[in-house]
Structure formats: C-alpha cells, structure tokens
Design an enzyme around this catalytic site. Structure first.
Site, PDB file in Angstrom:
ATOM      1  N   GLY A  13       0.779  -1.289  -0.104  1.00 25.04           N
ATOM      2  CA  GLY A  13       0.002   0.048   0.056  1.00 25.04           C
ATOM      3  C   GLY A  13       0.877   1.256   0.108  1.00 25.04           C
ATOM      4  N   HIS A  62      -5.164  -7.984  -2.204  1.00 22.92           N
ATOM      5  CA  HIS A  62      -4.142  -8.941  -1.415  1.00 22.92           C
ATOM      6  C   HIS A  62      -4.488 -10.245  -1.401  1.00 22.92           C
ATOM      7  CE1 HIS A  62      -7.250  -8.546   1.501  1.00 22.92           C
ATOM      8  NE2 HIS A  62      -7.227  -7.033   1.862  1.00 22.92           N
ATOM      9  N   LYS A  74      -5.689   3.863   8.942  1.00 22.60           N
ATOM     10  CA  LYS A  74      -6.020   3.942   7.785  1.00 22.60           C
ATOM     11  C   LYS A  74      -6.329   5.463   7.479  1.00 22.60           C
ATOM     12  CE  LYS A  74      -6.444  -0.554   7.002  1.00 22.60           C
ATOM     13  NZ  LYS A  74      -5.627  -1.096   6.305  1.00 22.60           N
TER      14      LYS A  74
END
Length: 467
Positions: free
Chosen positions: A81, A186, A363
């Site tokens: 990411g 993923h 996040k």
C-alpha cells in the site's frame, strides 16, 4: 473487439510486462467470471452468522509447545500500500509512528525482541508492490541481522490491466501509462508467494507455519500462544477475529455458508445495497475479520499445486475510473480478491477471537493521531498498546487533516496529550501549540472560516471551543 480478443490483448500486455504465467492464469480465470457476469455478491439468505468461535483467552497450552510452534513460524506482512488516501506516494509503512520510528522500524524491533525472548528464528517477509520494494528494503537494511540466510526479505505482488467496462479490453491512458495497471487485491499473495519461490524457500528452510498481517497493524506481534494453538488445531488455515462494535461496521466479517457449513468471508463490496443493514449490524454479525491470518505452509503448497495456482477465491469486481483523480476518465473494472477469502478454500479452516490489542490499523490521520499520542505506550515486546481503559474517539476535519502533510503542519510540536480524553472532534483549520492536553469530550468549532490556534500549554477540558 470480441471478448476473446479482449482477453488475448490483456494476456499479451501482461506477458510483455514480465508478469508471471501463474498470475496470468489467475487473471484469465477471473476474466472468465467477469465476462460471465459475476458480481461476487454474497446474499444474506445464503449464510448464517458466526456466533461462537474459539477464543484465545480460553486456550491452554504449555510454554514448550507454544515456543516450539513459533520456532517453525514465519512472519509475513502485506506492504504494497502507498497510503494514497493519506496523500502519500510511497509505502505507508515508512510513515513515522513513534519517536521518529516507522511502521517497518517497529515491526523489525518486534521481530528482534521476539527472537531474543523465545529463541525462534522468525523470518520476516514483506509482500511488496513494484512501487514499495526499493524504499522498504532500504529501511529494513538499517536493522542488522534481520535477514535470515537463504530467505528473501520480500517478494513482489503481481499487477494486471484495468479493463474498460465497455468491452472488457485493457484500458489505455497515455497521459500516465502506470494508471493502466492495478494490483489484483491482497488475495494475490497466494499466487505471488508461490511464483516468486518464497513459499518453497520457507519450506526448504524448515518452516511449517506463517502468520500474515498488514504492515500498518502494529498490534499483530509474534505470539507464541497463538502459534501453539494453530499448530495443535491441525487446521490448514485460520483467521483472527475481534468482537464488533459500532466503530467496526465497515469491516468484513466471517459467516457460515448454509449449503455446506463452510466458513467464508464477506466484505462490503460483496454485499448487496439493500442488505447492508445486515452487514453493518454488529449484533447480527458479532465478529469482524482482522486480516491477521495463519497458514499451514505445507497444506497451502499442496492446494496451490493441485489447482495450478488458481485457488478460486471469490471475485471482487471494483468499478472505478482509469484515473482515480479524473471522474471523466473512462470507467474500468479492477478484478480483485481478498486474502482472507481463502478461508473457504480450505476444508477444516477455523477462526479464533483475539484481544483488540492485536488489531491496530492506521487507515486515516485519526488513527495516526491516536498512535502518536500518550493514549498508547510501546510495550516491551514492541507492540503499541492502550495506556487507558478505552481509546478516545478522534474525528479530524478531512478538509484540513486528511493528508499526512496537512496533519503534520497542524501539529508542528507533536500531538496533544490524550490519555485523559474521551473524544476530540475538530471542525475547521486548527493548529496546535506545544504541550496541549485534551480532557474529557472536546469539540473545536470553526465559526469564521479562518485559521485558528490552540496556544502552548492549553488544557482543553470538556466542552465546545469556538474559533
């Protein structure tokens, strides 16, 4: 262009980019599903809630058995990411979290401390993307003795073409050709670890188990008791769960498929719009999926070999624009799968409820503020854990704090003390001075639309502060 020609064009594009044949085979499988109209939806009438899974708190295992299992365990971190939702353009795991140390620094320290405590070899492998590998490996190079002879520190996630919604042909975007590609989600970890040779390297080095988690989750430290439980279970695969709260309504959950009693994972993208009230009900589906997984590497290799690397995980069809920043650019499908969806592939797969301290993802900058604050402490095993009974709720104005750059600009002297806070809500543009303390429930209002300031040594104590 016909669908057959569209698939051929996509396969050729992947071959010319050097994508592995195993990844091309997996893409071909999902192209067929997409072409057939698959949506990946899991309807509520086809599942039953998981209501009574095993709990780590109830597990009894000897220290000897636990350490023996950990000695045969590898630690794998998803590290592809870029942190784009927080305005970053490199691996999110390079973001400083505590005392100038990044996620990767703290993970490396967790591994080192667990080795010292248990004597386990504990190899660390990152699943990087082509955009995170170089910087991440450079960061880990600063940690001497982290690498284990004969084992790589990373393996690369695959990439695949974005497909035009109109015609299912590979998207072309000459303005930025990189935007023609996307990661396969993923769930690609299974294809990537096999095709890269990393799975065989682990098995050849005598490792039997793997604990897999996200690199932005500093709670998922090496845990001998969990390793011992998993080894004793004989299960091929296990997922860690946590009890859901109102704050966890967006997270995926496990359920039991009625047709065969198999555990499955359902994410938001696999839930029909008119059934989201079931998905978000924390009492109906009481446990959420942490994306911390345990694998039996031998059984994983067997399954991948038997299926030609195509595990057949449920399709997630994501509709986006080829340039995410340009809503007028052509609509595309991104074919994705979720790593945790493999639970339905393995007969005998299981799950276990763990403490909330094993789930600590970042996040947004809301979570970053918490982890940098004194509401958390860095424990002796390298894990960040709550220093208070309950973490305060943080809600920062996304117009001013969404990106890491904006966040750091508003906290030039570090974040405020939050150990006595219940919640902090910030509306508008507020910059914090030195040694600010938040007590109780605090709301910062913005009445004038101008920059506001919290002065040095201010105690914000319960109530509304107007700018």
């Amino acid at each position: 262009m016909s669908d057959a020609a569209g698939l051929q064009a996509a396969q050729t594009k992947m071959q010319e980019a050097g994508v592995s044949q195993a990844a091309i085979d997996v893409f071909t499988h999902y192209y067929g599903e997409l072409e057939a109209g698959a949506t990946g939806l899991i309807l509520e009438e086809t599942i039953e809630p998981l209501t009574d899974p095993a709990k780590l708190a109830d597990v009894e295992i000897t220290d000897e058995a636990a350490n023996e299992a950990l000695a045969r365990t590898a630690i794998i971190k998803l590290n592809g990411g870029l942190g784009t939702s927080m305005g970053m353009d490199r691996a999110k795991s390079l973001l400083p979290v505590r005392d100038g140390k990044s996620f990767l620094d703290l993970i490396a320290e967790q591994i080192t401390k667990a080795r010292e405590t248990t004597g386990a070899r504990l190899p660390l492998l990152l699943m990087n993307s082509f955009r995170t590998s170089e910087d991440s490996l450079a960061e880990l190079a600063e940690h001497e003795d982290l690498a284990i002879d004969g084992l790589p520190l990373d393996f690369l996630q695959n990439k695949e073409p974005k497909l035009l919604v109109d015609g299912l042909t590979p998207a072309e975007w000459p303005q930025d050709p990189e935007l023609e590609w996307c990661p396969p989600g993923h769930g690609d970890i299974y294809t990537a670890i096999l095709a890269s040779g990393a799975l065989d390297a682990l098995l050849d080095a005598g490792f039997r188990y793997a604990c897999v988690s996200n690199s932005d989750n500093l709670g998922a430290v090496p845990n001998a008791k969990l390793a011992g439980w998993f080894a004793a279970s004989g299960a091929p695969y296990a997922a860690e769960l946590c009890p859901r709260t109102a704050m966890d309504r967006k997270g995926g959950h496990l359920a039991i498929r009625k047709s065969d009693g198999q555990l499955i994972l359902r994410d938001t993208a696999q839930t029909a719009d008119d059934e989201m009230h079931f998905f978000t009900d924390e009492f109906h589906h009481p446990y959420f999926h942490t994306n911390n997984l345990w694998w039996d590497l031998e059984k994983l290799k067997q399954a991948l070999t038997e299926r030609g690397a195509v595990l057949g995980l449920p399709l997630i069809r994501n509709k986006k624009t080829v340039d995410p920043t340009d809503k007028e650019s052509p609509e595309v499908f991104q074919i994705e799968t979720a790593m945790g969806a493999a639970i339905e592939v393995f007969e005998g797969a299981t799950a276990i409820v763990v403490g909330r301290d094993r789930f600590l993802p970042v996040k947004t900058t809301n979570e970053l503020l918490l982890l940098r604050s004194d509401a958390y402490t860095l424990d002796s095993d390298g894990a960040l854990r709550l220093a208070v009974r309950k973490a305060p709720t943080i809600d920062l104005d996304s117009d001013h704090y969404k990106t890491v750059e904006d966040f750091d600009r508003h906290f030039p002297y570090g974040v405020p003390s939050l150990k006595e806070a219940s919640s902090l809500t910030v509306y508008g543009d507020w910059t914090f001075g030195k040694n600010v303390t938040v007590v109780g429930t605090v709301v910062l209002e913005d009445d004038n639309g101008e920059p506001n300031f919290v002065n040095d040594n201010t105690v914000l104590e319960g109530g509304i502060v107007e700018g």
